[in-house]
Design a protein around this motif. Structure first.
Motif, PDB file in Angstrom:
ATOM      1  N   ARG A   7       0.829  -1.203   0.000  1.00 25.21           N
ATOM      2  CA  ARG A   7       0.000   0.000   0.000  1.00 25.21           C
ATOM      3  C   ARG A   7       0.873   1.267   0.000  1.00 25.21           C
ATOM      4  NH1 ARG A   7      -4.251   1.249   4.621  1.00 25.21           N
ATOM      5  NH2 ARG A   7      -3.421  -0.746   5.195  1.00 25.21           N
ATOM      6  N   ALA A   8       1.967   1.226   0.742  1.00 26.96           N
ATOM      7  CA  ALA A   8       2.871   2.380   0.782  1.00 26.96           C
ATOM      8  C   ALA A   8       3.497   2.625  -0.589  1.00 26.96           C
ATOM      9  CB  ALA A   8       3.959   2.159   1.830  1.00 26.96           C
ATOM     10  N   LEU A   9       3.899   1.562  -1.274  1.00 27.28           N
ATOM     11  CA  LEU A   9       4.494   1.717  -2.606  1.00 27.28           C
ATOM     12  C   LEU A   9       3.457   2.180  -3.631  1.00 27.28           C
ATOM     13  CD1 LEU A   9       6.948  -1.319  -2.738  1.00 27.28           C
ATOM     14  CD2 LEU A   9       7.509   1.099  -2.532  1.00 27.28           C
ATOM     15  N   LEU A  10       2.238   1.683  -3.539  1.00 29.23           N
ATOM     16  CA  LEU A  10       1.174   2.139  -4.440  1.00 29.23           C
ATOM     17  C   LEU A  10       0.867   3.617  -4.217  1.00 29.23           C
ATOM     18  CD1 LEU A  10      -1.307  -0.888  -4.450  1.00 29.23           C
ATOM     19  CD2 LEU A  10       0.168  -0.115  -6.321  1.00 29.23           C
ATOM     20  N   ARG A  11       0.855   4.046  -2.967  1.00 37.88           N
ATOM     21  CA  ARG A  11       0.621   5.446  -2.652  1.00 37.88           C
ATOM     22  C   ARG A  11       1.746   6.316  -3.209  1.00 37.88           C
ATOM     23  NH1 ARG A  11       0.447   5.848   3.097  1.00 37.88           N
ATOM     24  NH2 ARG A  11      -1.328   4.479   2.883  1.00 37.88           N
ATOM     25  N   LYS A  12       2.990   5.851  -3.078  1.00 38.97           N
ATOM     26  CA  LYS A  12       4.125   6.592  -3.621  1.00 38.97           C
ATOM     27  C   LYS A  12       4.046   6.644  -5.146  1.00 38.97           C
ATOM     28  CE  LYS A  12       9.125   6.924  -3.760  1.00 38.97           C
ATOM     29  NZ  LYS A  12       9.114   8.330  -3.960  1.00 38.97           N
ATOM     30  N   GLU A  13       3.686   5.531  -5.780  1.00 36.19           N
ATOM     31  CA  GLU A  13       3.553   5.502  -7.241  1.00 36.19           C
ATOM     32  C   GLU A  13       2.474   6.480  -7.696  1.00 36.19           C
ATOM     33  OE1 GLU A  13       2.505   2.406 -10.869  1.00 36.19           O
ATOM     34  OE2 GLU A  13       2.117   1.822  -8.810  1.00 36.19           O
ATOM     35  N   GLU A  14       1.354   6.511  -7.011  1.00 35.74           N
ATOM     36  CA  GLU A  14       0.272   7.428  -7.364  1.00 35.74           C
ATOM     37  C   GLU A  14       0.731   8.886  -7.216  1.00 35.74           C
ATOM     38  OE1 GLU A  14      -3.993   8.656  -5.473  1.00 35.74           O
ATOM     39  OE2 GLU A  14      -3.517   6.527  -5.562  1.00 35.74           O
ATOM     40  N   PHE A  15       1.418   9.182  -6.139  1.00 35.26           N
ATOM     41  CA  PHE A  15       1.914  10.535  -5.899  1.00 35.26           C
ATOM     42  C   PHE A  15       2.907  10.949  -6.982  1.00 35.26           C
ATOM     43  CE2 PHE A  15       5.200  13.300  -4.133  1.00 35.26           C
ATOM     44  CZ  PHE A  15       4.436  14.403  -3.790  1.00 35.26           C
ATOM     45  N   GLU A  16       3.894  10.076  -7.273  1.00 32.27           N
ATOM     46  CA  GLU A  16       4.926  10.397  -8.262  1.00 32.27           C
ATOM     47  C   GLU A  16       4.325  10.521  -9.653  1.00 32.27           C
ATOM     48  OE1 GLU A  16       8.047  11.273  -7.797  1.00 32.27           O
ATOM     49  OE2 GLU A  16       7.882  10.982  -5.651  1.00 32.27           O
ATOM     50  N   SER A  17       3.394   9.638 -10.001  1.00 32.81           N
ATOM     51  CA  SER A  17       2.749   9.717 -11.314  1.00 32.81           C
ATOM     52  C   SER A  17       1.980  11.027 -11.455  1.00 32.81           C
ATOM     53  CB  SER A  17       1.798   8.540 -11.527  1.00 32.81           C
ATOM     54  OG  SER A  17       2.513   7.338 -11.569  1.00 32.81           O
ATOM     55  N   GLY A  18       1.272  11.408 -10.428  1.00 27.70           N
ATOM     56  CA  GLY A  18       0.534  12.665 -10.450  1.00 27.70           C
ATOM     57  C   GLY A  18       1.453  13.861 -10.574  1.00 27.70           C
ATOM     58  N   ARG A  19       2.553  13.831  -9.871  1.00 27.98           N
ATOM     59  CA  ARG A  19       3.514  14.934  -9.904  1.00 27.98           C
ATOM     60  C   ARG A  19       4.154  15.053 -11.283  1.00 27.98           C
ATOM     61  NH1 ARG A  19       8.683  15.506  -9.150  1.00 27.98           N
ATOM     62  NH2 ARG A  19       9.084  13.343  -8.724  1.00 27.98           N
ATOM     63  N   LEU A  20       4.530  13.922 -11.893  1.00 29.85           N
ATOM     64  CA  LEU A  20       5.142  13.949 -13.219  1.00 29.85           C
ATOM     65  C   LEU A  20       4.135  14.348 -14.296  1.00 29.85           C
ATOM     66  CD1 LEU A  20       7.407  10.786 -12.955  1.00 29.85           C
ATOM     67  CD2 LEU A  20       8.133  13.169 -12.943  1.00 29.85           C
ATOM     68  N   THR A  21       2.888  13.894 -14.163  1.00 32.92           N
ATOM     69  CA  THR A  21       1.846  14.278 -15.111  1.00 32.92           C
ATOM     70  C   THR A  21       1.579  15.770 -15.025  1.00 32.92           C
ATOM     71  OG1 THR A  21       0.850  12.091 -14.990  1.00 32.92           O
ATOM     72  CG2 THR A  21      -0.545  13.859 -15.817  1.00 32.92           C
ATOM     73  N   ASP A  22       1.559  16.310 -13.822  1.00 37.03           N
ATOM     74  CA  ASP A  22       1.359  17.749 -13.635  1.00 37.03           C
ATOM     75  C   ASP A  22       2.481  18.535 -14.301  1.00 37.03           C
ATOM     76  OD1 ASP A  22       0.175  20.172 -12.273  1.00 37.03           O
ATOM     77  OD2 ASP A  22       2.140  20.122 -11.291  1.00 37.03           O
ATOM     78  N   PHE A  23       3.713  18.089 -14.113  1.00 37.67           N
ATOM     79  CA  PHE A  23       4.855  18.783 -14.716  1.00 37.67           C
ATOM     80  C   PHE A  23       4.768  18.717 -16.242  1.00 37.67           C
ATOM     81  CE2 PHE A  23       9.100  19.413 -16.290  1.00 37.67           C
ATOM     82  CZ  PHE A  23       9.576  20.446 -15.506  1.00 37.67           C
ATOM     83  N   GLU A  24       4.416  17.552 -16.784  1.00 36.96           N
ATOM     84  CA  GLU A  24       4.314  17.395 -18.236  1.00 36.96           C
ATOM     85  C   GLU A  24       3.233  18.313 -18.816  1.00 36.96           C
ATOM     86  OE1 GLU A  24       3.412  13.935 -21.562  1.00 36.96           O
ATOM     87  OE2 GLU A  24       3.477  13.401 -19.452  1.00 36.96           O
ATOM     88  N   PHE A  25       2.099  18.423 -18.122  1.00 33.81           N
ATOM     89  CA  PHE A  25       1.041  19.305 -18.598  1.00 33.81           C
ATOM     90  C   PHE A  25       1.486  20.761 -18.553  1.00 33.81           C
ATOM     91  CE2 PHE A  25      -2.782  21.900 -17.955  1.00 33.81           C
ATOM     92  CZ  PHE A  25      -3.437  21.596 -19.137  1.00 33.81           C
ATOM     93  N   ARG A  26       2.138  21.160 -17.479  1.00 32.50           N
ATOM     94  CA  ARG A  26       2.652  22.532 -17.386  1.00 32.50           C
ATOM     95  C   ARG A  26       3.670  22.816 -18.498  1.00 32.50           C
ATOM     96  NH1 ARG A  26       1.798  25.147 -12.352  1.00 32.50           N
ATOM     97  NH2 ARG A  26       0.748  23.785 -10.870  1.00 32.50           N
TER      98      ARG A  26
END
Length: 99
Positions: A7-26
């Motif tokens: 669960r901790a790794l899935l939460r980290k993956e979700e956070f990192e994916s969201g952060r990278l997607t946000d950067f790519e959109f910006r």
């Protein structure tokens, strides 16, 4: 009390994916804004095309007089500039390594 590694790794993956997607959109939005300034075009219709139809449709919002290759080359050149600007403002988007 049990610590759930999965669960901790899935939460980290979700956070990192969201952060990278946000950067790519910006980065995409910044690239289109820089292109609009370079082509002396209005930003609003280009950004509307990005939201409604995607990046390729937004690229077609620029004047045809310079040709398709010029738009693509300008897009690649300005994407590098947009990335450099965002990294200086927000930091490097690459994920942190574990270990």
């Amino acid at each position: 009390m049990v610590w759930d590694l999965r669960r901790a790794l899935l939460r980290k993956e979700e956070f990192e994916s969201g952060r990278l997607t946000d950067f790519e959109f910006r980065e995409t939005v910044r690239t289109l804004k820089l292109l609009a300034r370079a082509f002396e075009a209005d930003e609003t219709p280009v950004l509307d095309a990005l939201i409604e139809h995607g990046f390729e449709a937004a690229l077609h919002g620029f004047p045809e007089m310079l040709g398709e290759e010029t738009r693509e080359a300008a897009s690649l050149r300005l994407r590098k500039e947009a990335r450099r600007m965002l990294i200086s403002e927000r930091g490097d988007p690459t994920p942190y390594r574990l270990g």
